[in-house]
Write a protein that holds these residues in place. Structure first.
Motif, PDB file in Angstrom:
ATOM      1  N   ARG A  41     -10.732 -10.582   9.869  1.00 27.96           N
ATOM      2  CA  ARG A  41      -9.478 -10.579   9.107  1.00 27.96           C
ATOM      3  C   ARG A  41      -9.680  -9.796   7.824  1.00 27.96           C
ATOM      4  NH1 ARG A  41      -5.365 -13.650   9.430  1.00 27.96           N
ATOM      5  NH2 ARG A  41      -5.084 -14.964  11.250  1.00 27.96           N
ATOM      6  N   GLY A  42      -8.667  -9.008   7.478  1.00 30.52           N
ATOM      7  CA  GLY A  42      -8.756  -8.239   6.252  1.00 30.52           C
ATOM      8  C   GLY A  42      -7.491  -7.442   6.016  1.00 30.52           C
ATOM      9  N   ALA A  43      -7.625  -6.406   5.201  1.00 25.51           N
ATOM     10  CA  ALA A  43      -6.468  -5.583   4.854  1.00 25.51           C
ATOM     11  C   ALA A  43      -6.912  -4.152   4.595  1.00 25.51           C
ATOM     12  CB  ALA A  43      -5.773  -6.144   3.625  1.00 25.51           C
ATOM     13  N   TYR A  44      -6.001  -3.234   4.872  1.00 25.85           N
ATOM     14  CA  TYR A  44      -6.185  -1.833   4.507  1.00 25.85           C
ATOM     15  C   TYR A  44      -5.508  -1.649   3.156  1.00 25.85           C
ATOM     16  CZ  TYR A  44      -7.565  -0.988   9.300  1.00 25.85           C
ATOM     17  OH  TYR A  44      -8.220  -1.007  10.498  1.00 25.85           O
ATOM     18  N   ALA A  45      -6.282  -1.227   2.181  1.00 22.42           N
ATOM     19  CA  ALA A  45      -5.758  -1.056   0.830  1.00 22.42           C
ATOM     20  C   ALA A  45      -6.634  -0.050   0.087  1.00 22.42           C
ATOM     21  CB  ALA A  45      -5.750  -2.396   0.095  1.00 22.42           C
ATOM     22  N   LEU A  46      -6.213   0.290  -1.119  1.00 16.69           N
ATOM     23  CA  LEU A  46      -7.026   1.156  -1.960  1.00 16.69           C
ATOM     24  C   LEU A  46      -8.363   0.492  -2.231  1.00 16.69           C
ATOM     25  CD1 LEU A  46      -4.677   2.430  -4.826  1.00 16.69           C
ATOM     26  CD2 LEU A  46      -5.719   3.784  -3.035  1.00 16.69           C
ATOM     27  N   PRO A  47      -9.419   1.276  -2.387  1.00 17.34           N
ATOM     28  CA  PRO A  47     -10.687   0.672  -2.798  1.00 17.34           C
ATOM     29  C   PRO A  47     -10.498  -0.042  -4.143  1.00 17.34           C
ATOM     30  CG  PRO A  47     -10.999   2.951  -2.137  1.00 17.34           C
ATOM     31  CD  PRO A  47      -9.522   2.709  -2.165  1.00 17.34           C
ATOM     32  N   PRO A  48     -11.168  -1.168  -4.346  1.00 21.64           N
ATOM     33  CA  PRO A  48     -10.961  -1.947  -5.579  1.00 21.64           C
ATOM     34  C   PRO A  48     -11.165  -1.145  -6.863  1.00 21.64           C
ATOM     35  CG  PRO A  48     -12.219  -3.224  -4.010  1.00 21.64           C
ATOM     36  CD  PRO A  48     -12.074  -1.858  -3.424  1.00 21.64           C
ATOM     37  N   LEU A  49     -12.177  -0.292  -6.919  1.00 20.54           N
ATOM     38  CA  LEU A  49     -12.429   0.484  -8.131  1.00 20.54           C
ATOM     39  C   LEU A  49     -11.292   1.459  -8.419  1.00 20.54           C
ATOM     40  CD1 LEU A  49     -14.493   0.878 -10.375  1.00 20.54           C
ATOM     41  CD2 LEU A  49     -15.548   2.653  -8.985  1.00 20.54           C
ATOM     42  N   SER A  70     -10.128   9.873  -2.680  1.00 22.58           N
ATOM     43  CA  SER A  70     -10.413   8.561  -3.257  1.00 22.58           C
ATOM     44  C   SER A  70      -9.266   7.587  -3.065  1.00 22.58           C
ATOM     45  CB  SER A  70     -10.709   8.701  -4.751  1.00 22.58           C
ATOM     46  OG  SER A  70     -11.877   9.448  -4.934  1.00 22.58           O
ATOM     47  N   PHE A  71      -8.092   8.079  -2.712  1.00 16.42           N
ATOM     48  CA  PHE A  71      -6.903   7.234  -2.591  1.00 16.42           C
ATOM     49  C   PHE A  71      -6.629   6.816  -1.149  1.00 16.42           C
ATOM     50  CE2 PHE A  71      -6.383   9.957  -6.310  1.00 16.42           C
ATOM     51  CZ  PHE A  71      -6.267   8.990  -7.289  1.00 16.42           C
ATOM     52  N   LYS A  72      -7.579   7.052  -0.247  1.00 12.92           N
ATOM     53  CA  LYS A  72      -7.392   6.661   1.152  1.00 12.92           C
ATOM     54  C   LYS A  72      -7.572   5.158   1.293  1.00 12.92           C
ATOM     55  CE  LYS A  72     -11.005   8.887   2.784  1.00 12.92           C
ATOM     56  NZ  LYS A  72     -11.774   9.504   3.830  1.00 12.92           N
ATOM     57  N   PRO A  73      -6.891   4.559   2.265  1.00 15.05           N
ATOM     58  CA  PRO A  73      -7.054   3.115   2.463  1.00 15.05           C
ATOM     59  C   PRO A  73      -8.407   2.786   3.080  1.00 15.05           C
ATOM     60  CG  PRO A  73      -5.593   4.032   4.111  1.00 15.05           C
ATOM     61  CD  PRO A  73      -5.903   5.138   3.161  1.00 15.05           C
ATOM     62  N   HIS A  74      -9.004   1.728   2.590  1.00 19.88           N
ATOM     63  CA  HIS A  74     -10.250   1.195   3.125  1.00 19.88           C
ATOM     64  C   HIS A  74      -9.943  -0.165   3.742  1.00 19.88           C
ATOM     65  CE1 HIS A  74     -13.386   3.617   0.678  1.00 19.88           C
ATOM     66  NE2 HIS A  74     -12.271   4.311   0.797  1.00 19.88           N
ATOM     67  N   PHE A  75     -10.653  -0.495   4.804  1.00 24.17           N
ATOM     68  CA  PHE A  75     -10.507  -1.826   5.382  1.00 24.17           C
ATOM     69  C   PHE A  75     -11.531  -2.736   4.726  1.00 24.17           C
ATOM     70  CE2 PHE A  75     -11.740  -5.159   8.333  1.00 24.17           C
ATOM     71  CZ  PHE A  75     -10.510  -5.743   8.576  1.00 24.17           C
ATOM     72  N   LEU A  76     -11.055  -3.806   4.107  1.00 22.18           N
ATOM     73  CA  LEU A  76     -11.921  -4.814   3.492  1.00 22.18           C
ATOM     74  C   LEU A  76     -11.603  -6.139   4.159  1.00 22.18           C
ATOM     75  CD1 LEU A  76     -11.383  -3.730  -0.206  1.00 22.18           C
ATOM     76  CD2 LEU A  76     -13.424  -3.359   1.153  1.00 22.18           C
TER      77      LEU A  76
END
Length: 165
Positions: free
Chosen positions: A82-90, A63-69
């Protein structure tokens, strides 16, 4: 690097394409696994005209893997994702709640204690140990998925490469 950046890494990314935004959506959908629980080693997520959400799917749940949003914007040459790799918002909100509760617990326990008494130390210990556990989970999840942004980037670049994609 600040503690916040270390704890919640966020990597900005931009991908250009000669495709129109509509063609880019179709190309990204073609390389994205959706609704297939057995698809491993692939990129999964959801793509719409307004939002792109992609992540690397593996056998091991993390669950702590980076997602591209990100989002697609039209340009004179085609489009740009354009976006960012980060933790899922939830997960990000949950970890903020977790760490905030730990700080609150420790503060209340310390104020209730009001004096140094070793018999009351167990009331403060959970508030000190739980953030360490949460931070450890975040860092372990980040370590286990450290190559995920590279994999997702490769798939995005390949999909947005040309109109024949």
């Amino acid at each position: 690097m600040s503690f916040w950046t270390w704890l919640f890494p966020r990597m900005q990314a931009a991908y250009t394409s000669p495709l129109s935004p509509e063609q880019a959506v179709q190309a990204l959908r073609a390389v994205t696994a959706r609704g297939n629980l057995t698809a491993t080693g692939s990129v999964a997520g959801s793509i719409s005209d307004k939002r792109v959400h992609l992540y690397h799917r593996t056998v091991m749940r993390n669950s702590f893997k980076p997602h591209f949003l990100g989002s697609l914007q039209a340009t004179a040459q085609g489009c740009e994702l354009r976006g960012a790799y980060a933790l899922p918002p939830l997960v990000f909100v949950f970890m903020l709640f977790w760490l905030g509760f730990c700080v609150l617990w420790t503060t209340v326990a310390a104020l209730q204690v009001g004096r140094l008494d070793l018999m009351l130390l167990p009331a403060v210990l959970p508030g000190l140990l739980m953030p360490c556990f949460g931070i450890g989970l975040l860092r372990l999840g980040h370590h286990l998925s450290s190559d995920d942004p590279t994999i997702v980037s490769r798939v995005i670049r390949r999909a947005l490469q040309s109109p024949s994609a």
